[in-house]
Design a protein around this motif. Structure first.
Motif, PDB file in Angstrom:
ATOM      1  N   ASN A   4      45.290  40.031  33.687  1.00  0.00           N
ATOM      2  CA  ASN A   4      43.978  39.615  34.185  1.00  0.00           C
ATOM      3  C   ASN A   4      43.611  38.264  33.583  1.00  0.00           C
ATOM      4  OD1 ASN A   4      43.358  40.281  31.559  1.00  0.00           O
ATOM      5  ND2 ASN A   4      42.123  42.061  32.070  1.00  0.00           N
ATOM      6  N   ASN A   5      42.420  37.767  33.912  1.00  0.00           N
ATOM      7  CA  ASN A   5      42.035  36.437  33.421  1.00  0.00           C
ATOM      8  C   ASN A   5      41.748  36.416  31.927  1.00  0.00           C
ATOM      9  OD1 ASN A   5      39.761  37.992  33.556  1.00  0.00           O
ATOM     10  ND2 ASN A   5      38.571  36.571  34.821  1.00  0.00           N
ATOM     11  N   ALA A   6      41.648  37.602  31.279  1.00  0.00           N
ATOM     12  CA  ALA A   6      41.469  37.671  29.834  1.00  0.00           C
ATOM     13  C   ALA A   6      42.794  37.750  29.084  1.00  0.00           C
ATOM     14  CB  ALA A   6      40.602  38.873  29.463  1.00  0.00           C
ATOM     15  N   GLY A   7      43.911  37.709  29.802  1.00  0.00           N
ATOM     16  CA  GLY A   7      45.224  37.768  29.164  1.00  0.00           C
ATOM     17  C   GLY A   7      45.712  39.178  28.884  1.00  0.00           C
ATOM     18  N   GLN A   8      45.008  40.210  29.349  1.00  0.00           N
ATOM     19  CA  GLN A   8      45.438  41.592  29.154  1.00  0.00           C
ATOM     20  C   GLN A   8      46.387  42.006  30.270  1.00  0.00           C
ATOM     21  OE1 GLN A   8      41.509  43.347  29.170  1.00  0.00           O
ATOM     22  NE2 GLN A   8      41.512  43.564  26.951  1.00  0.00           N
TER      23      GLN A   8
END
Length: 363
Positions: A176-180
């Protein structure tokens, strides 16, 4: 028969009532009990040993709103902290923390019962936790897509493929955009098909979650992608869960710009995808495939082929992609967008023997 003149005659059919001879107290007996002048009351008036004593009577409890526990026995200070040594079976035992028994109440509850509590192992491994709010009728595994509007797809570098050009099964990490990490994708194909058919090869792809469960399955049949064969163009089917069709991506016939149609499970047209005429990345710029409404008037998202670095672009076909879509888009259509990204990657950016296949136009 003798009759008492002071007693009324009995009704007809009833015998005369005779008062008992030994009644108590005897009628007219002056020695009745208790005697009129010698009644022994309780307690005696002159007896000071009455119970309870007059001067030592326990007053009834009177409510005091400021000190309502004034009549209760107070515990010593050293025993008024937490639980006592002898535990009451009706109360919970003292909790332990750090190997030592602690007195008083237990630790503060950080999460309400029934609420989702992300596992520390999931957070430590960098995986996205399961969202708390899950849409109705959401296929199992797609609840991760309900709270995001962007996906980052990163293809892993295969050393054998980079050195000698031997095609291997592609592997992707989806974040995702949070790097998860959200999903992990693995191509399922045989060696002969991968190396003989190249970018037009058919394949099956499994998309797994962090528990190694297959949540999305992609199926691409063998087909052409040239404008000279309009009746046999590319397509990919998206299943979630595996075996349940949620949508398809179909290539439209065109000469210059790549065009795709997004359809749902009922084969209804939902969205359009339009690519650029030139699919080269010039000066490190991204190559964008626009996601349009079905009337092609509104841009609702993008599939971007991102610049991954000079060495990676020259010597490998491990590419970076970014997918953006409305956050309120149906999770099934978000899964179809993911399938469209893999189709675009294999069609235009998959190398055959380390040779680029992307170019200008489709013919």
């Amino acid at each position: 028969m003798y009759t008492n003149p002071n007693v009324a005659p009995s009704p007809p059919g009833f015998s005369q009532y005779h008062s008992p001879q030994n009644q108590y107290p005897p009628a007219g007996n002056p020695n009745q009990y208790p005697p009129d002048g010698n009644q022994k009351q309780y307690p005696p008036i002159s007896n000071q040993n009455q119970y309870p004593p007059v001067g030592n009577q326990i007053q009834p409890y009177q409510h005091d709103q400021y000190n309502m526990y004034q009549h209760q026995q107070q515990m010593p200070p050293q025993q008024n902290q937490g639980y006592s040594v002898i535990q009451n079976p009706n109360y919970p035992p003292p909790y332990s923390q750090g190997g030592q028994v602690q007195s008083g109440y237990g630790p503060v509850i950080q999460h309400q019962p029934g609420a989702y509590q992300p596992s520390p192992q999931v957070v430590a491994d960098g995986w996205m936790p399961i969202p708390r709010a899950v849409p109705q009728n959401c296929p199992n595994g797609l609840q991760y897509l309900s709270t995001i509007n962007q996906l980052l797809v990163k293809q892993q570098v295969e050393l054998i493929e980079a050195l000698i050009g031997f095609e291997t099964n592609n592997k992707y990490t989806i974040k995702n955009n949070a790097g998860q990490k959200v999903f992990y994708a693995i191509e399922d194909n045989d060696c002969c098909t991968r190396n003989c058919c190249g970018p037009t090869r058919p394949f099956e792809m499994k998309i797994l979650d962090n528990y190694k469960n297959e949540v999305i399955h992609l199926s691409r049949p063998l087909a052409c992608q040239s404008c000279f064969f309009p009746c046999c163009l590319q397509s990919i089917e998206v299943f979630s869960p595996p075996g349940c069709l949620v949508g398809t991506v179909e290539q439209d016939w065109s000469i210059l710009t790549p065009m795709f149609t997004i359809r749902n499970a009922a084969n209804e047209e939902v969205l359009k995808i339009e690519g650029p005429i030139c699919r080269y990345s010039i000066c490190g710029a991204d190559v964008e495939f626009k996601i349009l409404s079905k009337d092609k008037t509104t841009v609702v998202g993008r599939i971007s082929k991102q610049w991954s670095g000079l060495l990676r672009e020259v010597f490998t076909d491990a590419d970076f992609f970014g997918i953006t879509f409305p956050i309120d888009l149906d999770v099934r259509m978000k899964a179809v967008m993911l399938g469209a990204c893999f189709l675009i990657d294999v069609m235009f950016y998959e190398k055959r023997g380390n040779l680029e296949d992307d170019g200008i136009g489709l013919c």
